[in-house]
Design an enzyme around this catalytic site. Structure first.
Site, PDB file in Angstrom:
ATOM      1  N   ASP A   1      -8.662 -10.179  55.940  1.00  0.00           N
ATOM      2  CA  ASP A   1      -9.339 -11.364  56.212  1.00  0.00           C
ATOM      3  C   ASP A   1     -10.932 -11.213  56.119  1.00  0.00           C
ATOM      4  OD1 ASP A   1      -6.389  -9.740  57.318  1.00  0.00           O
ATOM      5  OD2 ASP A   1      -6.482 -12.643  56.655  1.00  0.00           O
TER       6      ASP A   1
ATOM      7  N   ALA B   1      -4.837 -13.871  52.915  1.00  0.00           N
ATOM      8  CA  ALA B   1      -5.967 -14.517  53.293  1.00  0.00           C
ATOM      9  C   ALA B   1      -5.926 -15.291  51.667  1.00  0.00           C
ATOM     10  CB  ALA B   1      -7.679 -13.117  53.169  1.00  0.00           C
TER      11      ALA B   1
ATOM     12  N   ARG C   1       0.888 -17.294  53.454  1.00  0.00           N
ATOM     13  CA  ARG C   1       0.127 -16.740  54.433  1.00  0.00           C
ATOM     14  C   ARG C   1      -0.228 -15.461  53.193  1.00  0.00           C
ATOM     15  NH1 ARG C   1       2.065 -12.506  52.762  1.00  0.00           N
ATOM     16  NH2 ARG C   1       0.986 -11.352  54.094  1.00  0.00           N
TER      17      ARG C   1
ATOM     18  N   GLN D   1       5.764  -8.502  58.532  1.00  0.00           N
ATOM     19  CA  GLN D   1       4.873  -8.729  57.310  1.00  0.00           C
ATOM     20  C   GLN D   1       5.479  -7.098  56.140  1.00  0.00           C
ATOM     21  OE1 GLN D   1       3.258  -9.445  59.483  1.00  0.00           O
ATOM     22  NE2 GLN D   1       1.288 -11.484  59.398  1.00  0.00           N
TER      23      GLN D   1
ATOM     24  N   ASN E   1      -8.750  -7.465  60.078  1.00  0.00           N
ATOM     25  CA  ASN E   1      -7.121  -7.168  58.421  1.00  0.00           C
ATOM     26  C   ASN E   1      -5.936  -7.352  60.417  1.00  0.00           C
ATOM     27  OD1 ASN E   1      -6.215  -7.141  56.477  1.00  0.00           O
ATOM     28  ND2 ASN E   1      -5.782  -5.137  56.952  1.00  0.00           N
ATOM     29  N   LYS E   2      -4.975  -7.217  59.355  1.00  0.00           N
ATOM     30  CA  LYS E   2      -3.781  -7.115  60.588  1.00  0.00           C
ATOM     31  C   LYS E   2      -4.192  -6.401  61.244  1.00  0.00           C
ATOM     32  CE  LYS E   2      -1.636  -9.877  60.163  1.00  0.00           C
ATOM     33  NZ  LYS E   2      -1.423 -11.259  61.148  1.00  0.00           N
TER      34      LYS E   2
HETATM   35  C1  LIG Z   1      -4.268  -9.773  50.347  1.00  0.00           C
HETATM   36  S1  LIG Z   1      -4.278 -10.048  52.480  1.00  0.00           S
HETATM   37  C2  LIG Z   1      -3.672 -10.192  52.840  1.00  0.00           C
HETATM   38  C3  LIG Z   1      -3.951  -9.938  54.529  1.00  0.00           C
HETATM   39  O1  LIG Z   1      -3.516 -11.677  54.932  1.00  0.00           O
HETATM   40  C4  LIG Z   1      -2.267 -10.938  56.487  1.00  0.00           C
HETATM   41  O2  LIG Z   1      -2.555 -11.441  57.656  1.00  0.00           O
HETATM   42  P1  LIG Z   1      -1.285 -12.673  57.475  1.00  0.00           P
HETATM   43  O3  LIG Z   1      -0.045 -12.575  57.666  1.00  0.00           O
HETATM   44  O4  LIG Z   1      -1.480 -13.274  59.038  1.00  0.00           O
HETATM   45  O5  LIG Z   1      -2.014 -14.018  56.789  1.00  0.00           O
HETATM   46  C5  LIG Z   1      -2.446  -9.328  56.762  1.00  0.00           C
HETATM   47  O6  LIG Z   1      -3.763  -9.608  57.457  1.00  0.00           O
HETATM   48  C6  LIG Z   1      -3.292  -8.948  54.799  1.00  0.00           C
HETATM   49  O7  LIG Z   1      -3.868  -7.932  55.287  1.00  0.00           O
END
Ligand SMILES: CSC[C@H]1O[C@H](OP(=O)(O)O)[C@H](O)[C@@H]1O
Length: 346
Positions: free
Chosen positions: A239, A55, A53, A198, A249-250
């Site tokens: 993202d 982006a 996971r 995360q 974003n998250k």
């Molecule tokens: C380096 S940007 C990572 C970005 O992705 C995460 O989402 P996910 O863990 O659901 O893929 C989160 O939005 C982070 O900021």
């Protein structure tokens, strides 16, 4: 302090030459387990299930997924190989909707494929490896640019995970934090980032690996931390970024930006230009992924018809709440005024 090479030991993805090894991030920090994929469907499932996971990492994984598809389907005797690879590309594109890096990477790979008549494998693999290498280079460049902006920062709060586990290596926002700390060992706080955690499970683990002290906070403690004066910056990833500077974003990022405005705390977004979606004017056009209720609800409510869960896993922060958007091509200050067009036209 670990060196860049040592930091590369903790990688989300490893290309073996004939397969893609993926660190199953659902099991971190308790278990380090790599799964090996030899086809695009497997990679798509690894993305959808969040084994991998983040982006940029999602985009890189998808690029190698296309390589695996070509390796599986191409032969001089198979006249349908291009249709079969396109089917796999569609499967990869359907794995998660919000991170534009996934679609950016697939577009890069398709543009290389379209020009191929002979054995496409060497060229398509070179493209995937370049996407991977360029991401790591961008992270180190953003680390320097972001740390320059944070030269006088006294405390940073970060959200989710934006490190080596979310990218090709080093990280975006966490790459800036790594660079800042190497220059000036200031206080670093990480939000747990419910419901997938995360921050608690991945960011704390990465920083501990680097021997960088980090203080974990509950998401609900962010306002009180800001009121205490302990932080003067919130530093996060992205993202998908719209041309006007709105940032997906998250989930929880928008809350932090609103709280930051209330407490005179600045907000920095760190993302490679592959995260900027040149096709959308503002954040209203960004699809927000809704994940399974089971990722939020305790199992005991699974069959309870009275209980449900609303589980959007991203939100959109208006550009006007952001102080700086850092990319490998430069920094957009006060994006609420001028957006980010200048960063992709360069
Ligand atoms: C380096 S940007 C990572 C970005 O992705 C995460 O989402 P996910 O863990 O659901 O893929 C989160 O939005 C982070 O900021």
């Amino acid at each position: 302090m670990t060196t860049r090479q040592q930091q590369s030991a903790v990688l989300a993805l490893q290309w073996t030459g004939h397969s893609l090894r993926v660190l199953d991030q659902r099991q971190l920090p308790d278990t380090i387990n790599y799964d090996e994929y030899t086809d695009a469907q497997g990679v798509a499932q690894a993305i959808a299930s969040m084994r991998v996971r983040g982006a940029p990492a999602i985009g890189i994984a998808a690029a190698y997924g296309v390589v695996l598809s070509v390796n599986q389907h191409y032969s001089k005797s198979n006249s349908s190989w291009q249709q079969q690879v396109q089917t796999d590309i569609t499967t990869l594109a359907n794995s998660r909707p919000t991170a534009v890096n996934l679609f950016w990477a697939l577009t890069q790979m398709k543009s290389v494929l379209d020009g191929q008549s002979d054995d496409p494998l060497p060229t398509i693999l070179a493209c995937a490896k370049k996407i991977h290498a360029d991401d790591i280079a961008a992270n180190y460049k953003m680390g320097e640019l972001g740390a320059d902006v944070l030269a006088n920062a006294t405390g940073i709060l970060t959200h989710c995970n934006t490190g080596a586990l979310a990218t090709g290596g080093y990280g975006t926002a966490l790459g800036v934090i790594r660079t800042v700390y190497a220059r000036n060992p200031i206080k670093i706080y990480a939000g747990e980032t419910r419901p997938w955690l995360q921050g608690q499970r991945l960011t704390v683990w990465e920083l501990a690996q680097d021997e960088i002290p980090v203080t974990l906070i509950a998401d609900s403690a962010a306002a009180w931390l800001m009121k205490s004066g302990a932080i003067d910056w919130v530093v996060v990833g992205a993202d998908r970024i719209a041309l006007n500077g709105d940032v997906a974003n998250k989930i929880g990022t928008y809350s932090l930006a609103v709280l930051a405005k209330q407490h005179d705390v600045k907000v920095m977004v760190v993302a490679p230009t592959s995260t900027i979606d040149g096709a959308i004017e503002n954040g209203d056009q960004i699809e927000i992924e809704q994940r399974q209720q089971s990722e939020l609800l305790p199992d005991c409510y699974t069959d309870n018809t009275y209980v449900s869960a609303w589980n959007p896993v991203f939100d959109v922060t208006p550009a006007g709440l952001i102080s700086a958007i850092v990319t490998e091509r430069g920094v957009a200050f006060n994006p609420g005024v001028n957006g980010v067009v200048g960063l992709i036209e360069a």
